[in-house]
Design a protein around this motif. Sequence first.
Motif, PDB file in Angstrom:
ATOM      1  N   UNK A  86       0.963  -6.080   4.126  1.00 37.33           N
ATOM      2  CA  UNK A  86       0.055  -6.975   4.146  1.00 37.33           C
ATOM      3  C   UNK A  86       0.275  -8.209   3.717  1.00 37.33           C
TER       4      UNK A  86
ATOM      5  N   UNK B 226       0.226   4.964   1.331  1.00 36.54           N
ATOM      6  CA  UNK B 226      -0.853   5.524   1.958  1.00 36.54           C
ATOM      7  C   UNK B 226       0.197   7.871   2.022  1.00 36.54           C
TER       8      UNK B 226
ATOM      9  N   UNK C 253       4.265   7.137   3.972  1.00 35.08           N
ATOM     10  CA  UNK C 253       4.477   5.645   4.091  1.00 35.08           C
ATOM     11  C   UNK C 253       3.875   5.043   3.081  1.00 35.08           C
TER      12      UNK C 253
ATOM     13  N   UNK D 111       4.314  -1.294   8.293  1.00 32.96           N
ATOM     14  CA  UNK D 111       4.073   0.586   7.694  1.00 32.96           C
ATOM     15  C   UNK D 111       5.190   0.213   8.109  1.00 32.96           C
ATOM     16  N   UNK D 112       6.306   1.227   6.422  1.00 32.67           N
ATOM     17  CA  UNK D 112       7.441   1.837   6.722  1.00 32.67           C
ATOM     18  C   UNK D 112       7.674   3.074   7.550  1.00 32.67           C
ATOM     19  N   UNK D 113       9.102   3.387   7.382  1.00 33.21           N
ATOM     20  CA  UNK D 113       9.239   4.467   7.665  1.00 33.21           C
ATOM     21  C   UNK D 113       8.644   5.999   7.601  1.00 33.21           C
TER      22      UNK D 113
ATOM     23  N   UNK E 244      -0.136  11.397   4.148  1.00 33.00           N
ATOM     24  CA  UNK E 244      -0.150  11.803   5.725  1.00 33.00           C
ATOM     25  C   UNK E 244      -0.136  13.087   5.714  1.00 33.00           C
TER      26      UNK E 244
ATOM     27  N   UNK F 108       1.289  -1.300   0.133  1.00 32.54           N
ATOM     28  CA  UNK F 108      -0.085   0.465   0.204  1.00 32.54           C
ATOM     29  C   UNK F 108       1.105   1.311  -0.229  1.00 32.54           C
TER      30      UNK F 108
ATOM     31  N   UNK G 253      -6.223  -8.589   7.862  1.00 28.27           N
ATOM     32  CA  UNK G 253      -4.117  -8.479   8.098  1.00 28.27           C
ATOM     33  C   UNK G 253      -3.989  -7.527   8.499  1.00 28.27           C
ATOM     34  N   UNK G 254      -2.978  -7.655   9.426  1.00 25.41           N
ATOM     35  CA  UNK G 254      -1.646  -6.450   9.876  1.00 25.41           C
ATOM     36  C   UNK G 254      -1.398  -6.695   8.810  1.00 25.41           C
ATOM     37  N   UNK G 255      -1.362  -4.662   9.098  1.00 31.08           N
ATOM     38  CA  UNK G 255      -0.335  -4.339   8.011  1.00 31.08           C
ATOM     39  C   UNK G 255       0.530  -3.863   8.482  1.00 31.08           C
TER      40      UNK G 255
ATOM     41  N   UNK H  33      -3.993  10.372   7.716  1.00 24.31           N
ATOM     42  CA  UNK H  33      -3.242   9.551   6.988  1.00 24.31           C
ATOM     43  C   UNK H  33      -4.488   8.831   6.221  1.00 24.31           C
TER      44      UNK H  33
END
Lengths: 116, 112
Positions: free
Chosen positions: A94, A35, A90, A107-109, A37, A33, A103-105, A43
């Motif tokens: 998942x 995103x 971001x 995330x990158x930094x 922000x 994905x 399902x848990x996502x 987000x």
Amino acid sequence: DTAVSQTPKYLVTQMGNDKSIKCEQNLGHDTMYWYKQDSKKFLKIMFSYNNKELIINETVPNRFSPKSPDKAHLNLHINSLELGDSAVYFCASSRIGTSGGGETQYFGPGTRLLVL
Amino acid sequence: LAKTTQPISMDSYEGQEVNITCSHNNIATNDYITWYQQFPSQGPRFIIQGYKTKVTNEVASLFIPADRKSSTLSLPRVSLSDTAVYYCLVGEGSGGYQKVTFGTGTKLQVIP
């Protein structure tokens, strides 16, 4: 090892330029994905890819084009950058679950983009 | 998509239990309820997820009433490092594909 990594971490550029943000995940996930922000910390999902296939495409300007060379990578290319594109982007990934939305996502930094 | 509503901010003293409630009146049958934590300059991090009743892990507990129109994240004995934004979201999945909507989040400030 970093599960979801993004490059660059910071990106400062002029209006009108074209830039790319790269994302890689080493979790073996099928879905990735992007995103956005904004400064108010909202987000919002932009895109979702599953096994290199576009699944979700929210109302995002055509200047934004995701590309998935393989299921471990999802890059975001932005053409003709505008001031309003300044935000933190971001990447996340998942698994594909057998049930809906469970399902848990991961995330990158984040990539902090500043358009001047 | 089910929309979520949660308090914009909360303050708590160290060592106290913090409960953050989220409303999701239009939650669908297939939707799970997930909470994420986001520290400044970092990406959101999964805390806990549930479908109904109560879920507990090493970090938090999640209470979901029978009608599932709300949920409460419970953080036991918070410390300064729990200062973060907490997002409640519900996920709509079709064949496993997630389309989730992050709300405004609750900014928790833990005070010494």
